[in-house]
Write a protein that holds these residues in place. Sequence first.
Motif: not given
Length: 294
Positions: A107-118
């Motif tokens: 999401r644009s407001e959370q652009a820094r976050w990527v799910d590396q592991q779920v």
Amino acid sequence: MLLASSAPASELEAARIRDVLLSEHPAHATHRVQVKGQVVTTLRFEQPIDPARTKLLGWEGRFEALGVVGRKVILEPLRDLDADEGLPLLVTLADGTEVPFLLRPPRSEQARWVDQQVNVFKDRESYAAMSSALASALKENRALKDENKRFRKEETSEDHALASLLAAGALEQTPFKVASYFSGKDEEMDGFGIVYRGKGKVGVVLKLKNLDAEQPWSMKSARLTTLKSGSERSFAVRTTIPSIAPGESGVLAFVADKSAFMDGGELTSLFLEVYRHDGARQAVVQLEPQLGDK
């Protein structure tokens, strides 16, 4: 003194490890997973996965071939997904349980976050689920304590107070004098900057206008390093707004003590680097030692 460009950041994209407890969603709601081009995302389950009944729809040209290894599903986008793209993933466990996911860009407001592991848990009462949830809670608690400690320190910091005044445009309430001006522009950002000197401090103000038609701009990180050894130095930063909307403007202000110019007993130049929300370097400003003189 300013190199306004979108050069790749030297740091890695911020990654996130999080848990999904399926028992909290009895209707088997679709779970969103945030993915980014050329960044591997792994889904981990408590039991083996049925590869024949695990499908990623529309992956051709967007993802590497889906990987299923034991209890893991491995995803690797070939490129960033467009803002309106979403690919459905259906994971079927060995016992026949179907778990739907939707792969989306951050999401644009959370652009820094990527799910590396779920980590996906079917039974929230299992030892693994409870242990993982406890570890996540402890990690979040430590992060909150560190953040509160930082906030308390910043409340009494002279440099942060000066940075706040510079960001607000209250130059007359500071000891600073203008040393130089600089500017830079690209397709997404128009920037104007001022370097200040005075009484053992150095300051930098960046005035940025977001030229992008859709994407808000925010600062992901900034760092101050020495020219001699590349060692990082502490500094204060203040912004007028956390995110700059398309067509709008914002101000970033930075202040450092003259001691930051010392490296191995010698004076050296400093580089202030500013990275935007997607990790690309937006600007670099070179600061000379004489700027910290009284």
